[in-house]
Design a protein around this motif. Sequence first.
Motif, short mmCIF file in Angstrom:
data_model
loop_
_atom_site.label_atom_id
_atom_site.label_comp_id
_atom_site.label_asym_id
_atom_site.label_seq_id
_atom_site.Cartn_x
_atom_site.Cartn_y
_atom_site.Cartn_z
N GLY A 159 8.25 45.20 41.75
CA GLY A 159 9.38 45.89 41.14
C GLY A 159 9.04 47.27 40.62
O GLY A 159 9.92 48.12 40.48
N SER A 160 7.77 47.51 40.36
CA SER A 160 7.36 48.83 39.84
C SER A 160 6.68 49.69 40.90
O SER A 160 6.14 50.75 40.59
N ASN A 161 6.73 49.25 42.15
CA ASN A 161 6.09 49.97 43.25
C ASN A 161 6.68 51.38 43.39
O ASN A 161 7.86 51.52 43.72
N PRO A 162 5.88 52.43 43.17
CA PRO A 162 6.41 53.79 43.33
C PRO A 162 6.48 54.25 44.78
O PRO A 162 7.02 55.32 45.06
N LEU A 163 5.98 53.43 45.72
CA LEU A 163 5.89 53.85 47.12
C LEU A 163 6.50 52.83 48.08
O LEU A 163 5.91 52.48 49.10
N PRO A 164 7.71 52.31 47.77
CA PRO A 164 8.28 51.31 48.67
C PRO A 164 8.47 51.86 50.08
O PRO A 164 8.51 53.06 50.28
N VAL A 165 8.58 50.99 51.01
CA VAL A 165 8.63 51.21 52.45
C VAL A 165 7.22 51.50 52.95
O VAL A 165 6.70 50.78 53.78
N VAL A 166 6.56 52.54 52.42
CA VAL A 166 5.21 52.89 52.85
C VAL A 166 4.20 51.85 52.34
O VAL A 166 3.32 51.41 53.07
N VAL A 167 4.30 51.48 51.08
CA VAL A 167 3.57 50.33 50.54
C VAL A 167 4.61 49.21 50.55
O VAL A 167 5.49 49.17 49.69
N PRO A 168 4.55 48.32 51.55
CA PRO A 168 5.69 47.50 51.97
C PRO A 168 6.02 46.29 51.10
O PRO A 168 5.89 45.14 51.52
N CYS A 169 6.54 46.55 49.91
CA CYS A 169 6.90 45.44 49.02
C CYS A 169 8.03 44.59 49.61
O CYS A 169 8.22 43.45 49.19
N HIS A 170 8.75 45.13 50.59
CA HIS A 170 9.80 44.34 51.25
C HIS A 170 9.19 43.17 52.03
O HIS A 170 9.90 42.23 52.36
N ARG A 171 7.89 43.21 52.30
CA ARG A 171 7.23 42.15 53.05
C ARG A 171 6.78 40.99 52.17
O ARG A 171 6.16 40.04 52.65
N VAL A 172 7.05 41.05 50.87
CA VAL A 172 6.65 39.99 49.96
C VAL A 172 7.85 39.07 49.73
O VAL A 172 8.93 39.53 49.33
N ILE A 173 7.65 37.79 50.01
CA ILE A 173 8.73 36.82 49.91
C ILE A 173 8.29 35.66 49.00
O ILE A 173 7.12 35.56 48.63
N GLU A 174 9.24 34.79 48.71
CA GLU A 174 8.92 33.62 47.90
C GLU A 174 8.03 32.67 48.70
O GLU A 174 8.12 32.61 49.93
N SER A 175 7.22 31.92 48.01
CA SER A 175 6.29 30.99 48.66
C SER A 175 7.01 29.93 49.49
O SER A 175 6.47 29.44 50.48
N ASP A 176 8.27 29.60 49.13
CA ASP A 176 9.02 28.60 49.88
C ASP A 176 9.79 29.22 51.05
O ASP A 176 10.58 28.56 51.70
N GLY A 177 9.58 30.51 51.30
CA GLY A 177 10.24 31.18 52.41
C GLY A 177 11.50 31.93 52.03
O GLY A 177 12.09 32.62 52.86
#
Length: 185
Positions: free
Chosen positions: A140-158
Motif C-alpha cells: 500500500g505504500s509502494n512509491p513505484l507501482p507498476v514498475v515495482v509490481p505490487c499488483h502481482r501480490v495476491i491473497e494466499s488463498d488465491g
Amino acid sequence: MSDPPITLAHVTNAYWTVLDTPIGPLLVAGTDQGLVLVGFRAEEAVAARALESMGRRLGCIPERDPAALAPVTEQLEAYFAGTLKEFTLDLDWSLTTGFNRRVLRELAAGVRYGAVVGYQDLADRVGEPDAARAVGSAMGSNPLPVVVPCHRVIESDGGIGGFGGGLEIKRQLLALEGVLPAPLF
C-alpha cells in the motif's frame, strides 16, 4: 540482511511528467538516481499533491520535464503495449525504508511478469514469516507501482487482495500480463 542506515540527502534535481495510459493518467517522477515515484489517477490536483509531498520528502522542487523521463515513459508505453516484460530502469528508493524497502526490492527482483505471489510467500522470502499483514502495508505504500509490481501480490488463498490504485486497475494489470482474463467490457 538489513538496509544500511538511511540519511536524508537533499536531492537537487527531480523531474516529473504525466503519461496517458490504458489505466488512466500516471504521474512519473525521477531524480538523478532513477525513477522515484509512480502515481495513479494523476489528474492535476492529485499530481500537485503528490509532487508537493515528494518534494518535501526529497528536499527539492520537482520540475516538469518530460524529456528527462523519456526512458521511463518509453518503457511504460512498451509495457502497456504488451511488448515489454521486464523494466530495466534505475530506481531511486528514497521514498521507502526499512521493512517496506526490503519487501519491495524482493518483489521487484523475484516476481516476474505473468506470475503472482501471496502476501505470506513474500513475507517468508524476506525472512519475516509473521509479517504477511505488514507485507500488505508495504504494498500500500509502494512509491513505484507498476514498475515495482505490487499488483502481482495476491491473497494466499488465491483472492485478488487489495490494491492502492483500486481493484479495477489491479485486474487490468493482471489481465495485461495474462494472469486474469481480460475484462469483457
